[in-house]
Design an enzyme around this catalytic site. Structure first.
Site, short mmCIF file in Angstrom:
data_model
loop_
_atom_site.label_atom_id
_atom_site.label_comp_id
_atom_site.label_asym_id
_atom_site.label_seq_id
_atom_site.Cartn_x
_atom_site.Cartn_y
_atom_site.Cartn_z
CG LEU A 163 -0.86 0.50 2.57
CD1 LEU A 163 -0.43 1.89 3.11
CD2 LEU A 163 -1.56 -0.37 3.36
CE LYS A 164 -0.95 5.22 -4.77
NZ LYS A 164 -1.64 3.40 -5.45
N GLY A 266 11.91 15.43 -9.13
CA GLY A 266 11.04 16.37 -8.30
C GLY A 266 12.28 16.69 -7.86
CB CYS A 273 8.40 3.14 2.01
SG CYS A 273 7.54 2.57 3.72
CE LYS A 276 11.34 1.51 6.57
NZ LYS A 276 10.35 -0.47 6.51
P1 NAD Z 1 4.65 2.33 12.17
O1 NAD Z 1 5.62 3.09 12.60
O2 NAD Z 1 3.52 3.40 11.30
O3 NAD Z 1 3.55 2.25 12.68
C1 NAD Z 1 3.99 0.48 13.70
C2 NAD Z 1 4.01 0.71 14.82
O4 NAD Z 1 3.69 -0.89 15.43
C3 NAD Z 1 3.32 1.79 15.52
O5 NAD Z 1 2.00 1.89 16.30
C4 NAD Z 1 4.10 1.05 17.33
O6 NAD Z 1 3.75 1.33 18.56
C5 NAD Z 1 3.74 -0.47 17.28
N1 NAD Z 1 3.97 -1.66 17.82
C6 NAD Z 1 5.17 -1.62 18.06
N2 NAD Z 1 6.26 -3.11 18.64
C7 NAD Z 1 4.84 -3.14 19.30
C8 NAD Z 1 4.36 -4.38 19.95
N3 NAD Z 1 5.08 -5.04 20.13
N4 NAD Z 1 3.33 -4.22 20.00
C9 NAD Z 1 2.53 -3.84 20.23
N5 NAD Z 1 2.59 -2.83 19.40
C10 NAD Z 1 3.83 -2.65 18.40
O7 NAD Z 1 4.73 2.01 10.98
P2 NAD Z 1 3.96 1.95 9.80
O8 NAD Z 1 4.54 2.87 8.74
O9 NAD Z 1 2.73 1.15 9.70
O10 NAD Z 1 5.16 0.59 8.79
C11 NAD Z 1 5.04 -1.11 9.32
C12 NAD Z 1 5.96 -1.96 8.70
O11 NAD Z 1 5.49 -2.07 7.44
C13 NAD Z 1 8.00 -1.43 8.04
O12 NAD Z 1 7.83 -2.02 8.05
C14 NAD Z 1 7.12 -0.15 6.77
O13 NAD Z 1 7.90 -0.67 6.13
C15 NAD Z 1 6.15 -1.43 6.14
N6 NAD Z 1 5.25 -0.92 4.94
C16 NAD Z 1 5.04 0.57 5.54
C17 NAD Z 1 4.58 1.80 4.48
C18 NAD Z 1 3.34 2.60 4.87
O14 NAD Z 1 2.91 3.04 4.02
N7 NAD Z 1 3.85 3.35 5.72
C19 NAD Z 1 3.49 0.45 3.18
C20 NAD Z 1 3.97 -0.97 2.94
C21 NAD Z 1 4.85 -1.08 3.97
C1 UGA Z 2 5.77 3.27 -1.26
C2 UGA Z 2 4.96 2.71 -2.79
O1 UGA Z 2 4.63 3.12 -3.78
C3 UGA Z 2 4.23 1.52 -2.12
O2 UGA Z 2 4.02 0.67 -3.45
C4 UGA Z 2 4.88 0.93 -0.72
O3 UGA Z 2 4.16 -0.35 -0.15
C5 UGA Z 2 5.48 1.57 0.34
O4 UGA Z 2 6.19 2.64 -0.15
C6 UGA Z 2 5.90 1.08 1.54
O5 UGA Z 2 6.49 0.11 1.35
O6 UGA Z 2 5.65 1.45 2.31
P1 UGA Z 2 4.62 5.41 -0.19
O7 UGA Z 2 5.90 5.75 0.22
O8 UGA Z 2 3.82 5.91 0.14
O9 UGA Z 2 4.72 4.48 -0.98
O10 UGA Z 2 4.83 6.77 -1.22
P2 UGA Z 2 4.93 7.11 -3.07
O11 UGA Z 2 3.30 7.46 -3.79
O12 UGA Z 2 5.46 5.42 -3.54
O13 UGA Z 2 5.86 7.35 -3.03
C7 UGA Z 2 7.38 8.18 -2.76
C8 UGA Z 2 7.82 9.51 -2.61
O14 UGA Z 2 8.69 9.14 -3.68
C9 UGA Z 2 7.23 10.71 -2.83
O15 UGA Z 2 8.12 11.66 -1.90
C10 UGA Z 2 7.12 10.67 -4.07
O16 UGA Z 2 7.04 12.57 -4.30
C11 UGA Z 2 8.47 10.72 -5.03
N1 UGA Z 2 7.90 10.48 -6.42
C12 UGA Z 2 6.62 9.37 -7.03
C13 UGA Z 2 8.43 11.04 -7.09
O17 UGA Z 2 9.96 11.68 -6.84
N2 UGA Z 2 8.48 10.57 -8.74
C14 UGA Z 2 7.63 9.79 -9.31
O18 UGA Z 2 7.24 9.95 -10.08
C15 UGA Z 2 7.02 9.30 -7.83
#
Ligand code: NAD
Ligand code: UGA
Length: 467
Positions: A163-164, A266, A273, A276
């Site tokens: 998801l994004k 840009g 994400c 990292k």
């Molecule tokens: P986040 O930091 O927003 O959320 C993680 C949550 O887990 C926090 O609220 C934290 O308090 C909680 N937590 C940690 N340890 C815990 C425990 N022992 N018990 C209960 N709760 C606990 O992180 P996120 O953005 O949701 O990302 C989570 C993972 O998914 C990461 O590995 C990230 O890379 C991946 N991911 C994130 C996105 C995104 O769009 N943010 C998209 C795809 C994948």
């Molecule tokens: C991204 C991926 O799109 C998701 O599929 C993935 O699950 C997620 O990381 C994750 O692993 O957490 P997200 O970080 O929410 O999602 O945002 P994106 O829409 O991918 O944008 C990421 C960055 O790229 C932003 O700063 C955006 O401004 C930049 N971007 C995006 C550009 O500079 N150019 C583009 O053409 C597109």
């Protein structure tokens, strides 16, 4: 496939991934308990409040709390008492100082599950984790069971999330694909039962081994980041050779093998994400003596891109930068989120402040989060218009829809009628003819050639007048 249904699901972590996963599974009829150990977040959630901005999530959350399919709890031992058939682990995996992923939350979850599991359970890792993590989680649970002298069956699986932010519900409810990494048919069947309600075609459900699923996640994010850095590097060249990066993008995107996505030049990618995950893939490469040279360059270009943009602003104003009042539109790392993690705005505002510039910022939803970082070092505008009314020049860092509604003539109000656009929101030709000094990314040769035409026409006219 056997017919037993999945009745109880536990989701650990109420961040973007956990909260969206839990809410969407509840929306599709599952009984879900989300575990969150951050007291502030759990307090908000128990009141039905979403602790971050994600369009539509509050409504879905409220509905599913009301119909009792979704509940919250603050600790894993309590959640495991309900004997869930599946547990999704969605905790954070932030970067360590060497770029590798900090897996301490993942290990803590594995220990707690091992200590508290009572009957068969499929432990699904949804966090983004390096290859090999699934195996280590399995070992940790086995160790805990040994210590308890307990013989309880369990499986581990990988199910990376794609998801994004800003469009998370749509991505989860209508996924392009579901990737699962499993070690046996039982785990595959359980995951298929959960996801059957989300998939419309069987080829969306991709079954592989755990290392392949773990690597697929890093490969996907790194590929998208590569496209962005490629375009950003090309944008710098476009400036030099008199090309327009937007035209180049259109020319490339019409090739179906390339397509139009993630080709916008840009100020580089930010967010929780891409930065990292790119770093973590480089670190994994080093662990296996397999240098990730392409992805290292992707990271280097991304770091340079926002600095080049800031440098252009400094060069434009020269020594007078400390007397300027500059306005910023957009603080979030992208539109439709209030997330500031690795947002270019943070680096760019820091540089401006270091040069003594007065800065006023505006973002439709991220200003409060920005205030927590910058306090009163900057001013906060209530509207985007306020910036145009009060500042010398404007800097655009996030392409919120609200900004795109402005017309080029609106920027004349700025005292120096100058706009630095890090997201290529406006047309350089229209800006030029409206009398706005417009600096964007990979398209500045358009303005230069218009200036040259105007200059040569003026020179031509004065020659004629002289004669
Ligand atoms: P986040 O930091 O927003 O959320 C993680 C949550 O887990 C926090 O609220 C934290 O308090 C909680 N937590 C940690 N340890 C815990 C425990 N022992 N018990 C209960 N709760 C606990 O992180 P996120 O953005 O949701 O990302 C989570 C993972 O998914 C990461 O590995 C990230 O890379 C991946 N991911 C994130 C996105 C995104 O769009 N943010 C998209 C795809 C994948
Ligand atoms: C991204 C991926 O799109 C998701 O599929 C993935 O699950 C997620 O990381 C994750 O692993 O957490 P997200 O970080 O929410 O999602 O945002 P994106 O829409 O991918 O944008 C990421 C960055 O790229 C932003 O700063 C955006 O401004 C930049 N971007 C995006 C550009 O500079 N150019 C583009 O053409 C597109």
């Amino acid at each position: 496939m056997n017919n037993t249904s999945v009745e109880k699901i536990v989701v650990i972590g109420a961040g973007y991934v956990g909260l969206v996963t839990g809410t969407c599974l509840a929306e599709r009829g599952f009984s879900v308990t989300i575990v969150e150990n951050n007291p502030n977040k759990i307090k908000a959630l128990l009141n039905g409040e979403v602790p971050f901005y994600e369009p539509g999530l509050n409504i879905l959350l409220e509905t599913n709390i009301k119909n009792k399919r979704l509940s919250f709890i603050n600790n894993i031992p309590e959640a495991m008492k309900s004997n869930p058939q599946v547990v999704f682990s969605c905790v954070g995996t932030p970067p360590l100082s060497d770029g590798s992923a900090d897996l301490s939350y993942v290990w803590q979850v594995a220990v707690e599950i091992g200590k508290n599991i009572n009957q068969y359970c499929l432990v699904i890792n949804k966090s983004t984790v390096p290859v090999g993590t699934g195996q280590k989680v399995k070992k940790i649970i086995e160790t805990q069971l040994k210590e308890r002298n307990a013989t309880i069956q369990f499986d581990v699986a990988s199910n990376p999330e794609f998801l994004k932010e800003g469009d998370a519900l749509n991505d989860f409810l209508n996924p392009d694909r579901i990737v699962i990494g499993v070690e046996n048919k039982k785990a595959e069947e359980l995951l298929h039962k959960i996801y059957a309600v989300f998939i419309t075609k069987e080829d969306q459900f991709l079954v592989m081994n755990i290392p392949s699923a773990e690597l697929t996640k890093y490969a996907s994010n790194s590929m998208l980041a590569t496209r962005i850095s490629f375009m950003n590097e090309l944008a710098q060249l476009a400036e030099q050779v008199g090309a327009d990066i937007n035209q180049v993008k259109i020319g490339m995107a019409k090739d179906r093998r390339i397509g139009p996505y993630f080709l916008n030049a840009g100020i580089g990618y930010g967010g929780s994400c891409f930065p990292k995950d790119v770093k973590a893939l480089i670190a994994t490469g080093l662990d296996y003596a397999q240098p990730m040279t392409i992805i290292q360059s992707v990271e280097d270009v991304n770091n340079t891109q926002r600095m080049l943009f800031a440098q252009n602003i400094l060069n434009h104003f020269g020594n007078s930068i400390s007397q300027k009042h500059l306005g910023i539109w957009g603080l979030a790392f992208k539109p439709e989120t209030d997330d500031l993690r690795c947002a270019p705005s943070i680096d760019i505002v820091k540089i401006l402040l270091e040069h003594g510039t007065k800065v006023t910022v505006y973002d439709p939803v991220a200003s409060e989060n920005f205030r927590m970082l910058f306090k009163d070092q900057v001013n906060y505008a209530q509207t985007s218009q306020e910036i145009l009314n009060t500042c010398d020049a404007l800097i655009i860092l996030t392409e919120w829809k609200e900004f795109l509604k402005y017309k080029p003539s609106d920027f004349i109000k700025l005292k120096e009628a100058t706009v630095f656009d890090g997201r290529n929101c406006f047309d350089p030709t229209e800006m030029f003819y409206s009398g706005v000094k417009y600096f964007c990314i990979g398209r500045n040769s358009i303005t230069k050639s218009l200036e040259n035409i105007t200059l040569s026409t003026t020179q031509g006219l004065s020659e004629v007048l002289k004669r």
